[in-house]
Design an enzyme around this catalytic site. Structure first.
Site, PDB file in Angstrom:
ATOM      1  N   HIS A   1       0.837  -1.203   0.000  1.00 38.65           N
ATOM      2  CA  HIS A   1       0.000   0.000   0.000  1.00 38.65           C
ATOM      3  C   HIS A   1       0.877   1.260   0.000  1.00 38.65           C
ATOM      4  O   HIS A   1       0.671   2.173  -0.803  1.00 38.65           O
ATOM      5  CB  HIS A   1      -0.924  -0.022   1.224  1.00 38.65           C
ATOM      6  N   GLU A   2       1.885   1.282   0.867  1.00 38.78           N
ATOM      7  CA  GLU A   2       2.768   2.458   0.932  1.00 38.78           C
ATOM      8  C   GLU A   2       3.537   2.631  -0.380  1.00 38.78           C
ATOM      9  O   GLU A   2       3.728   3.744  -0.857  1.00 38.78           O
ATOM     10  CB  GLU A   2       3.742   2.348   2.111  1.00 38.78           C
TER      11      GLU A   2
ATOM     12  N   HIS B   1       1.584   4.452  -2.901  1.00 40.80           N
ATOM     13  CA  HIS B   1       1.685   5.926  -2.836  1.00 40.80           C
ATOM     14  C   HIS B   1       2.907   6.410  -3.619  1.00 40.80           C
ATOM     15  O   HIS B   1       2.865   7.437  -4.289  1.00 40.80           O
ATOM     16  CB  HIS B   1       1.802   6.386  -1.383  1.00 40.80           C
TER      17      HIS B   1
ATOM     18  N   GLU C   1      -5.837   7.073  -1.160  1.00 43.39           N
ATOM     19  CA  GLU C   1      -5.836   5.864  -0.325  1.00 43.39           C
ATOM     20  C   GLU C   1      -6.492   4.694  -1.051  1.00 43.39           C
ATOM     21  O   GLU C   1      -5.987   3.572  -1.027  1.00 43.39           O
ATOM     22  CB  GLU C   1      -6.550   6.124   1.003  1.00 43.39           C
TER      23      GLU C   1
END
Ligand SMILES: [Zn+2]
Length: 425
Positions: A282-283, A286, A365
């Site tokens: 997930h990070e 980004h 997100e």
């Protein structure tokens, strides 16, 4: 006349903002209280009733505290401006500093004095938050000693960074002519970019320890994921967040060679290896989807607009008098005053930007979650999200309007629904 119009607009923005924030906060608290008795269906079996009720109580406690801090903040803002606080302080600092030390020292002293008074007023609220609320829910790990050391470091770092930057901007305001605001914007933008590099590498390490992953087999596993996502292998750090709080988190920060993914040790201790991988994915989402540069571009555009506006406002007598300040007589520059007034005046109007910024953040997100699902297990990501909510006593039943307005991350139920998994259990 223009002065009176500005005063009225400013007062109206404060009143409307206050009413809106109070309405939103009470909606949120009512909604959370009304859903305190039952775990929402989507989380039955994964979240205990006890954890759900702790989250509700914590949200209510923070909500009440938020209302008190907002009321204090509003009184302080009106005190500085319409009630003449900045005007009085300006007179005192100017008379004390200007004759002996000159115009730049006077202006820096004024900015420092305002920051100091603001900090002193905020200190009890901050301490209450840490040693009353966080303590009561078992989150606080800070001693008073660490707390005071942090505060002292914060003041020193703030002064070391803030004073040279303020001096540069004030100098440009005085020396660069009509287009000073464009130069000031260049300086400000450069500063922001510099901070994106310095914050993770120099400033954050003043407060926390950052170390590589301790577990070699886990490091190997996440190394493969990072290589697959085009992220350099040494960019993953574990932070000793447990030094201050039991809350847990993971984030992506920095730019260029300074970019990194940071896991709190509190989070790492709770996650299974697959879940670590999913959160990391997930990070990395980004990073891969360039969310930091996109956010920076929006911030740069907004600051250009604000500085251009200040370039014009600083020339208008009514800008000062309308916000409760008598401009200095010739011989003393008004630049620091103008900067302060912009900083006081913008937030009440800028409050309307909050839902836009929050919506953009939630979009990012969702995108990072989708990326994580493609690179790792969506089921693991879902489990990790539930654990994150538990560790932070985040409510699973926020008021929809409140969440739309403020939430930088989508409510857990929406995030899980977007992962399109089969029911967890
Ligand atoms: Zn995220």
């Amino acid at each position: 006349m223009a002065s009176l119009v500005l005063t009225s607009l400013f007062a109206a923005a404060i009143v409307i903002g206050f009413a809106l924030k109070t309405w939103l906060a009470t909606r949120q608290m009512r909604h959370v209280a009304a859903h305190r008795d039952a775990v929402p269906p989507a989380f039955v079996g994964t979240v205990s009733l006890e954890a759900h009720q702790k989250a509700a109580d914590y949200t209510l406690a923070r909500g009440n505290f938020g209302l008190i801090s907002m009321a204090v903040g509003t009184i302080v803002l009106v005190g500085w401006t319409l009630l003449g606080g900045l005007d009085v302080l300006n007179g005192l600092v100017r008379d004390a500093v200007l004759p002996r030390w000159g115009a730049m020292a006077y202006q820096l002293a004024l900015l420092a004095a305002v920051a100091l008074v603001g900090g002193v007023i905020e200190a009890p609220l901050d301490a209450w938050s840490t040693f009353r609320i966080e303590q009561r829910f078992g989150f606080n790990r800070m001693t008073w000693k660490l707390y005071l050391i942090d505060a002292a470091k914060g003041v020193l770092v703030g002064a070391a960074i803030g004073l040279p930057l303020a001096a540069l901007v004030l100098w440009l305001m005085g020396a660069a002519g009509t287009w000073w605001w464009l130069w000031a914007w260049v300086a400000w933008t450069g500063f922001q970019l510099l901070m994106l590099v310095l914050y993770p590498t120099v400033i954050a390490p003043l407060f926390n320890k950052f170390s590589p992953l301790p577990d070699a087999s886990l490091a190997e596993r996440v190394g493969a994921l990072m290589a697959r996502c085009g992220f350099r292998a040494k960019g993953l750090f574990v932070m000793d967040g447990s030094k201050r709080s039991a809350h847990s988190n993971a984030y992506f920060t920095g730019l260029g060679a300074a970019k990194r993914v940071v896991f709190y040790d509190t989070l790492l201790a709770r996650l299974a290896p697959g879940e670590v991988e999913a959160v990391l994915a997930h990070e990395l989402g980004h990073f891969k989807l360039r969310h930091v540069p996109k956010r920076m571009i929006a911030i740069f555009a907004a600051s250009l607009a604000a500085l251009a506006l200040l370039g014009w406002l600083a020339q208008q007598q009514w800008f000062y008098t309308g916000l409760g300040v008598t401009p200095n007589l010739p011989g003393a520059p008004n630049d620091a005053l103008a900067l302060m007034l912009l900083m006081f005046a913008l937030p009440p109007f800028g409050f309307l930007v909050t839902p836009l910024a929050a919506a953009l953040s939630r979009k990012h997100e969702f995108e990072a979650d989708a990326y994580a699902c493609a690179q790792a297990s969506g089921r693991d990501l879902a489990q990790a999200l539930v654990k994150l909510h538990e560790d932070n006593a985040g409510t699973l039943t926020p008021d929809p309007v409140y969440a739309k307005f403020y939430y930088s991350h989508p409510p857990a139920a929406e995030r899980l629904a977007a992962l399109k998994l089969e029911p967890l259990r």
